[in-house]
Design an enzyme around this catalytic site. Structure first.
Site, short mmCIF file in Angstrom:
data_model
loop_
_atom_site.label_atom_id
_atom_site.label_comp_id
_atom_site.label_asym_id
_atom_site.label_seq_id
_atom_site.Cartn_x
_atom_site.Cartn_y
_atom_site.Cartn_z
N LEU A 55 10.35 5.23 2.33
CA LEU A 55 10.13 5.17 3.78
C LEU A 55 10.49 6.49 4.47
CD1 LEU A 55 11.56 1.59 4.47
CD2 LEU A 55 9.20 2.26 3.95
N GLY B 120 7.36 7.86 9.76
CA GLY B 120 6.10 7.18 10.06
C GLY B 120 6.28 5.66 9.95
N HIS B 121 6.90 5.23 8.84
CA HIS B 121 7.16 3.79 8.67
C HIS B 121 8.10 3.29 9.78
CE1 HIS B 121 6.38 5.04 4.34
NE2 HIS B 121 5.54 4.04 4.47
N LYS C 232 -2.34 6.41 10.36
CA LYS C 232 -2.36 7.39 9.26
C LYS C 232 -3.42 6.99 8.23
CE LYS C 232 -0.91 10.24 5.95
NZ LYS C 232 -1.51 9.68 4.77
N MET D 233 3.07 12.67 8.13
CA MET D 233 4.11 12.23 7.19
C MET D 233 3.51 11.27 6.18
SD MET D 233 7.54 11.73 9.37
CE MET D 233 8.20 13.09 10.31
N SER D 234 3.93 11.43 4.93
CA SER D 234 3.43 10.57 3.85
C SER D 234 4.44 10.56 2.72
CB SER D 234 2.09 11.12 3.34
OG SER D 234 1.81 10.56 2.07
N ARG E 242 3.84 10.63 -0.25
CA ARG E 242 3.37 11.52 -1.32
C ARG E 242 3.68 13.00 -1.04
NH1 ARG E 242 -0.81 7.55 -1.43
NH2 ARG E 242 -1.19 6.68 -3.51
P1 AMP Z 1 2.48 2.97 2.81
O1 AMP Z 1 3.92 2.72 2.49
O2 AMP Z 1 2.07 4.39 2.63
O3 AMP Z 1 1.55 1.97 2.21
O4 AMP Z 1 2.36 2.76 4.39
C1 AMP Z 1 2.80 1.57 5.00
C2 AMP Z 1 2.35 1.59 6.44
O5 AMP Z 1 2.91 2.71 7.11
C3 AMP Z 1 0.81 1.72 6.59
O6 AMP Z 1 0.38 0.89 7.65
C4 AMP Z 1 0.65 3.18 6.92
O7 AMP Z 1 -0.53 3.46 7.65
C5 AMP Z 1 1.88 3.46 7.75
N1 AMP Z 1 2.20 4.89 7.75
C6 AMP Z 1 2.36 5.69 6.68
N2 AMP Z 1 2.58 6.97 7.06
C7 AMP Z 1 2.54 6.96 8.42
C8 AMP Z 1 2.67 7.97 9.43
N3 AMP Z 1 2.88 9.25 9.11
N4 AMP Z 1 2.58 7.60 10.72
C9 AMP Z 1 2.36 6.30 11.06
N5 AMP Z 1 2.22 5.31 10.16
C10 AMP Z 1 2.30 5.63 8.86
#
Ligand code: AMP
Length: 282
Positions: free
Chosen positions: A35, A38-39, A151, A186-187, A189
């Site tokens: 996390l 963004g999360h 995102k 933000m990601s 990865r």
């Molecule tokens: P993930 O853990 O990458 O599957 O993401 C879980 C949720 O968080 C998804 O709805 C993503 O779109 C959201 N998310 C991931 N990165 C961001 C970010 N930088 N800004 C806003 N939401 C994000």
């Protein structure tokens, strides 16, 4: 109230039925962990929008088209738990594989429309995997609201399509992309980027902004895609899967800019071994 952790569907149901009995509303936030801010922005939206917030943490194998990507996917549950606790989340559902998929599993959610192009071309089974796990989570938790990030804009449109088509009784809310100060989305990865790649990475966002700006000024989508691709390759990106301007709702292809329509610019490109995706509104 401190964070509760459910590892099994039974533990999850116990907690949720307690909330339901007390008439409390619930927001669901599906994640794959590792996390970041963004999360947390989704979490803050949830805390404002419902009485209780449930975050799920499950690295869903069936949405990965590449076994290496799955193996490399960052995992740090202790850190995630600390962040969620500090943020004031009520419940973390962190199931293992056996809770989410049985050995003789034979059901998938297959989505057309917004799932077919863009990521759908480069990661053919990806949205089937995403839709299947999100449907399972929605059925298991029956939230009032489920929250997703812009995102993953195509994912958001795919989920809205699924929930609409299957008449699922849930409201889907979205939250804008949270970025680093230099514009990089933000990601989880991003930790795979080398220091040099980290410096190059914001160019993806800059290129999308250039495309949005010049599209508004009347330039044709295909010329802008070509220019953006060339700029990314010049900057050191290894390859570009797509840079496209699409209708913001259907994700259909578009012609020239029209004032009253909503558009989205979406892009995906490899920087070394890391595939970055980003998108912005026009
Ligand atoms: P993930 O853990 O990458 O599957 O993401 C879980 C949720 O968080 C998804 O709805 C993503 O779109 C959201 N998310 C991931 N990165 C961001 C970010 N930088 N800004 C806003 N939401 C994000």
């Amino acid at each position: 109230m401190s964070l509760s952790i459910a590892r099994t569907i039974n533990e999850l149901r116990l907690c949720l039925s307690d909330w339901r009995r007390n008439g409390l509303t619930m927001a669901l936030i599906p994640t794959m962990g590792a996390l970041h801010d963004g999360h947390l922005s989704l979490v803050h939206h949830g805390l404002k929008s419902a009485d209780r917030v449930c975050v799920t943490l499950f690295v869903n194998p069936i949405q990965f088209d590449n076994p290496d990507d799955l193996k490399r996917y960052p995992r740090n549950e202790a850190h995630d738990i600390a962040l969620l606790e500090k943020a004031g989340v009520d419940l973390l559902f962190a199931p293992d594989m056996s809770q989410m998929y049985s050995q003789d599993e034979a059901t998938r959610i297959l989505i057309g429309g917004p799932a077919l192009e863009l990521e759908g071309v480069f990661r053919p089974d990806h949205f089937t995997g995403v839709a299947t796990i999100v449907a399972k989570l929605l059925i298991q938790t029956q939230p009032d609201i489920a929250i997703f990030g812009e995102k993953d804009y195509q994912q958001l449109r795919v989920i809205i399509r699924m929930v609409t088509d299957l008449c699922m009784p849930v409201r889907i809310d979205s939250v804008p992309t949270i970025r680093e100060p230099d514009g990089l989305a933000m990601s989880s990865r991003n930790i795979h980027l080398t220091p040099k790649e980290r410096l190059q990475a914001p160019v993806l966002n800059h290129v999308l902004q250039m495309v949005a700006h010049q599209f508004r000024e009347g330039k044709a989508p295909n010329i802008l895609s070509d220019r953006a691709t060339a700029k990314l390759i010049d900057t050191g990106f290894r390859s570009v899967d797509y840079i496209e301007i699409r209708d913001a709702i259907s994700l259909a292809r578009v012609g020239s800019f029209k004032e009253k329509r909503n558009y989205r610019v979406l892009g995906a490109a490899f920087l070394g071994k890391t595939r970055l995706i980003d998108n912005i509104p026009v």
